[in-house]
Write a protein that holds these residues in place. Structure first.
Motif, PDB file in Angstrom:
ATOM      1  N   ARG A 295      -0.531   8.725  13.280  1.00 34.64           N
ATOM      2  CA  ARG A 295       0.385   7.981  12.425  1.00 34.64           C
ATOM      3  C   ARG A 295       0.858   8.775  11.209  1.00 34.64           C
ATOM      4  O   ARG A 295       0.428   9.877  10.961  1.00 34.64           O
ATOM      5  N   ASP A 296       1.765   8.160  10.469  1.00 32.73           N
ATOM      6  CA  ASP A 296       2.237   8.620   9.162  1.00 32.73           C
ATOM      7  C   ASP A 296       3.022   9.931   9.219  1.00 32.73           C
ATOM      8  O   ASP A 296       2.727  10.895   8.497  1.00 32.73           O
TER       9      ASP A 296
ATOM     10  N   ASN B 130       0.843  -1.203   0.000  1.00 31.63           N
ATOM     11  CA  ASN B 130       0.000   0.000   0.000  1.00 31.63           C
ATOM     12  C   ASN B 130       0.874   1.248   0.000  1.00 31.63           C
ATOM     13  O   ASN B 130       1.727   1.352  -0.907  1.00 31.63           O
ATOM     14  N   ASP B 131       0.712   2.165   0.889  1.00 28.42           N
ATOM     15  CA  ASP B 131       1.298   3.522   0.775  1.00 28.42           C
ATOM     16  C   ASP B 131       2.773   3.574   0.366  1.00 28.42           C
ATOM     17  O   ASP B 131       3.587   2.812   0.885  1.00 28.42           O
TER      18      ASP B 131
ATOM     19  N   GLU C 278      -5.202  10.469   7.194  1.00 34.99           N
ATOM     20  CA  GLU C 278      -3.945   9.724   7.159  1.00 34.99           C
ATOM     21  C   GLU C 278      -2.950  10.435   6.241  1.00 34.99           C
ATOM     22  O   GLU C 278      -3.316  11.312   5.453  1.00 34.99           O
ATOM     23  N   CYS C 279      -1.717  10.000   6.290  1.00 34.95           N
ATOM     24  CA  CYS C 279      -0.670  10.379   5.332  1.00 34.95           C
ATOM     25  C   CYS C 279      -0.680  11.870   4.953  1.00 34.95           C
ATOM     26  O   CYS C 279      -1.055  12.229   3.839  1.00 34.95           O
TER      27      CYS C 279
ATOM     28  N   TYR D  51      -4.362   7.223  -3.782  1.00 33.92           N
ATOM     29  CA  TYR D  51      -4.393   7.379  -2.326  1.00 33.92           C
ATOM     30  C   TYR D  51      -2.984   7.467  -1.758  1.00 33.92           C
ATOM     31  O   TYR D  51      -2.003   7.076  -2.406  1.00 33.92           O
TER      32      TYR D  51
ATOM     33  N   MET E  67       2.997  -5.379   8.301  1.00 31.51           N
ATOM     34  CA  MET E  67       3.526  -4.195   7.619  1.00 31.51           C
ATOM     35  C   MET E  67       5.015  -3.951   7.866  1.00 31.51           C
ATOM     36  O   MET E  67       5.499  -3.915   8.995  1.00 31.51           O
TER      37      MET E  67
ATOM     38  N   PHE F 226       4.467   1.024  10.110  1.00 28.94           N
ATOM     39  CA  PHE F 226       3.477   1.711   9.280  1.00 28.94           C
ATOM     40  C   PHE F 226       4.163   2.857   8.521  1.00 28.94           C
ATOM     41  O   PHE F 226       5.368   3.022   8.559  1.00 28.94           O
ATOM     42  N   SER F 227       3.334   3.690   7.901  1.00 31.20           N
ATOM     43  CA  SER F 227       3.871   4.698   6.985  1.00 31.20           C
ATOM     44  C   SER F 227       4.693   5.776   7.688  1.00 31.20           C
ATOM     45  O   SER F 227       4.512   6.050   8.868  1.00 31.20           O
TER      46      SER F 227
ATOM     47  N   TRP G 118      -3.316  -7.223   3.012  1.00 32.98           N
ATOM     48  CA  TRP G 118      -2.685  -6.363   4.020  1.00 32.98           C
ATOM     49  C   TRP G 118      -2.348  -7.151   5.282  1.00 32.98           C
ATOM     50  O   TRP G 118      -3.209  -7.790   5.852  1.00 32.98           O
TER      51      TRP G 118
ATOM     52  N   GLN H   4       4.672   0.401   2.005  1.00 37.41           N
ATOM     53  CA  GLN H   4       4.032  -0.521   2.934  1.00 37.41           C
ATOM     54  C   GLN H   4       3.927  -1.874   2.247  1.00 37.41           C
ATOM     55  O   GLN H   4       3.315  -1.989   1.177  1.00 37.41           O
TER      56      GLN H   4
ATOM     57  N   TRP I 256      -9.051   1.477  -0.649  1.00 38.56           N
ATOM     58  CA  TRP I 256      -9.228   0.535   0.458  1.00 38.56           C
ATOM     59  C   TRP I 256     -10.533  -0.243   0.355  1.00 38.56           C
ATOM     60  O   TRP I 256     -10.678  -1.296   0.980  1.00 38.56           O
TER      61      TRP I 256
HETATM   62  C1  FRU Z   1      -2.988   4.453   4.809  1.00 38.80           C
HETATM   63  C2  FRU Z   1      -2.606   3.665   6.056  1.00 38.80           C
HETATM   64  C3  FRU Z   1      -1.727   4.501   6.952  1.00 38.80           C
HETATM   65  C4  FRU Z   1      -0.975   3.481   7.729  1.00 38.80           C
HETATM   66  C5  FRU Z   1      -0.781   2.394   6.685  1.00 38.80           C
HETATM   67  C6  FRU Z   1      -0.766   1.019   7.253  1.00 38.80           C
HETATM   68  O1  FRU Z   1      -3.303   3.685   3.714  1.00 38.80           O
HETATM   69  O2  FRU Z   1      -3.773   3.257   6.720  1.00 38.80           O
HETATM   70  O3  FRU Z   1      -2.427   5.421   7.758  1.00 38.80           O
HETATM   71  O4  FRU Z   1       0.242   3.961   8.217  1.00 38.80           O
HETATM   72  O5  FRU Z   1      -1.830   2.526   5.767  1.00 38.80           O
HETATM   73  O6  FRU Z   1      -0.432   0.090   6.276  1.00 38.80           O
END
Ligand code: FRU
Length: 608
Positions: free
Chosen positions: A271-272, A154-155, A325-326, A390, A182, A211-212, A179, A171, A412
């Motif tokens: 996060r992120d 993912n990210d 997020e992010c 995203y 991670m 995570f990110s 998923w 990720q 997602w």
């Molecule tokens: C965004 C997210 C982030 C998190 C990551 C986990 O897609 O939910 O907020 O760090 O993915 O994989």
């Protein structure tokens, strides 16, 4: 088919050959089944480089504790095969501290999901090998977008440019295509287009999954890990989410974790972390998403280790339906002026314009402490009006003052279900950002494909389609590249007319895009684009405001095997959507329901 062998995470050799998921030179391992739900597997690192674990995507998850010379080295969750093997994943043995490897495998967490270790297929098929074959086995794997060699992605994470090389971490689940687990995978590129798989950089540790997060180059050694160290800050996710630091002295190829982690703790799910150097105030700035509060937190630091919370932005602003997020915070020039503004990027899930995840942004001012948005709370702006864009954030230290971003090309709502197995998800094309002012008095983000994308172009075919009526004017897409192409055209829709641009294949599958000059929109309908029934959320029509005041539209459309990205030439709109046609689209047709459109020029580039 191109066949590559992954050894130590790097593609070492490319051979031509078949598509077997594992090499023939494997040695079976014999699990010792201790109970219905627990088995031990012993191996020695001298026996081979990988334990090959058989995976069945829809099986119940098993939990593996990897002990190395008696010490707990790694924990992972994996859907070990019960009665069918979908693919294998490698558990690496090289690089472990010890020699004696013990896998403590628990095949159920509770009584309701008990399954017999002894009679499960994995227990007879688990093996050890020196090789893991990453030959592409997927018809939908894009040709010119970044994808992981195998496993779920993912990210994009920790992206930076240094010494002529672009680094893209992401990720990653090393043990399956959904998923889980991670970690940060890693790829690098000299031209932002051709990516080379590198060693993964960060695996789960005692503080949790990785995570990110982001990475910066500490040119002045503010953190004390050395001049030009690469410093990554990421979220450690377990019972809570806390922020951790890792540093690299070899340009981001390997990282060492900071002994005093976590470095930021916050009482709410957060996060992120995303960092940049604030030259005006000679200190670092870090944005952190307070996910459930729909707020972005602004921290500052002199040394990347001690962070002070300065302000929060977001309460009641923009789209609020999902978690925030992010984040990213960017200073960008406004096209045609000598002014600049700040843009706060905020990825949200769900709550995107067409359901699920999407990237919104806010334009305003930042004084080093606080972001102030120019527009009232009810204004929402989206960076890309497709459904598959995203977690978009920027590369640190991009050359020539560029702001270059990459997103995750999925949503997602259905990312875990898309019809690929060996890997899941690609990144978007890289895009360069700037701002523009529109006649409504607002300032918006413009995204254009990064100039490097042009290196993909083969010899173009040029046409002058002219006046477009109700009937279809059809043009072939390049068969030599199986339909991989860039379609550029200039349309004149001055009289409030509409132009339909249809991609189709011989199966009757099609994607219909419409430029509507009456309401100044661009739309994409993928309801009949091919495979769509893997998720009720997949079939859809996405619509973008085109921000065009002239009635003359210039459009670029990029088609890879399972994606379509459309941009206006000036970047005033961008739209990214996945598609899964059962055979490649082989033609593009133009028509106009009102019979009044004109396509002055059309260029079709095969993309290599
Ligand atoms: C965004 C997210 C982030 C998190 C990551 C986990 O897609 O939910 O907020 O760090 O993915 O994989």
């Amino acid at each position: 088919m191109n066949r590559s062998i992954i050894a130590g995470g790097v593609i070492l050799a490319s051979l031509s050959g078949g598509s077997l998921p594992v090499s023939a030179e494997t040695v079976p391992l014999t699990p010792q089944c201790l109970s219905e739900t627990n088995a031990l597997v012993r191996a020695n690192t001298t026996q081979g480089k990988y334990i090959l674990l058989p995976v069945q995507e829809n099986a119940a998850p098993a939990h593996i504790r990897v002990l190395s010379d008696g010490r707990l080295d790694e924990t992972l969750n994996i859907t070990l095969a019960e009665n069918r093997i979908d693919f294998y994943v490698p558990l690496r043995l090289d690089g472990r501290d010890g020699e004696e490897i013990l896998l403590d495998i628990r095949t159920s967490h509770d009584r309701a999901h008990t399954r017999d270790t002894q009679n499960s297929l994995w227990s007879s098929e688990i093996k050890i090998s020196d090789e893991f074959d990453t030959s592409n086995r997927e018809k939908y794997r894009p040709a010119f977008h970044h994808t992981p060699l195998y496993g779920w992605m993912n990210d994009p994470n920790g992206m930076f440019y240094k010494d002529g090389v672009w680094h893209l971490s992401y990720q990653w689940n090393p043990y399956g295509s959904k998923w889980e687990n991670m970690s940060w995978g890693h790829s690098s590129s000299k031209d932002l287009i051709h990516w080379e798989a590198q060693e993964p950089v960060l695996y789960r540790d005692a503080l949790g999954a990785v995570f990110s997060g982001s990475a910066v180059i500490d040119k002045e050694n503010t953190a004390g890990f050395g001049h030009d160290s690469v410093i990554a800050i990421y979220t450690s996710a377990d019972a809570s989410q806390v922020q951790s630091l890792a540093h690299s002295s070899d340009g981001g190829m390997t990282y060492e974790r900071y002994a005093k982690n976590p470095i930021i703790t916050y009482e709410r799910e957060s996060r992120d972390p995303n960092m940049f150097w604030d030259a005006d105030n000679s200190r670092w700035v870090l944005l952190l998403a307070s996910a459930l509060d729909h707020e972005m937190l602004v921290f500052t630091s002199p040394d990347l280790k001690e962070w002070t919370l300065q302000s929060k932005f977001g309460k009641d602003f923009g789209a609020q339906d999902g978690v925030w997020e992010c984040p990213d915070l960017l200073r960008l020039p406004i096209e045609g002026t000598d002014r600049e503004k700040w843009v706060l990027i905020c990825n949200i899930n769900p709550g995107g314009p067409f359901g699920g995840s999407a990237t919104q942004y806010f334009v305003g001012e930042f004084d080093g402490n606080k972001f102030v948005c120019d527009t009232p709370p009810e204004v929402t702006k989206w960076m890309d009006y497709g459904k598959d864009h995203y977690a978009t954030v920027s590369f640190h230290n991009a050359p020539d003052n560029r702001t270059t971003v990459i997103g995750w090309m999925s949503n997602w709502q259905y990312a875990n279900e898309v019809p690929t197995v060996q890997y899941r998800s690609a990144n978007t094309l890289p895009r360069d950002l700037k701002l523009f002012e529109f006649i409504d008095g607002q300032t918006y983000l413009a995204s254009v494909p990064s100039p490097e994308v042009d290196i993909l172009r083969g010899t173009p075919k040029n046409y002058r389609p002219g006046k477009i009526g109700k009937g279809l004017k059809r043009f072939s897409l390049p068969s030599a590249t199986d339909g991989l192409c860039e379609i550029d055209f200039d349309a004149d829709l001055k009289n409030g007319s509409r132009l339909e641009i249809t991609l189709s294949n011989q199966e009757g599958e099609k994607v219909v895009m419409t430029l509507n000059s009456e309401d100044d929109t661009f739309s994409m309908d993928r309801t009949s684009s091919g495979l769509t029934d893997f998720s009720e959320h997949f079939p859809c029509v996405t619509v973008a405001p085109a921000y065009n005041a002239t009635g003359k539209y210039s459009v670029r459309i990029f088609i890879d095997r399972s994606s379509i990205e459309a941009f206006s030439y000036d970047g005033h709109f961008a739209m990214t959507n996945l598609v899964f046609p059962t055979s490649p689209y082989n033609s593009v047709s133009f028509s106009s329901p009102d019979g009044n459109a004109k396509v002055n020029s059309l260029t079709i580039y095969p993309l290599k």
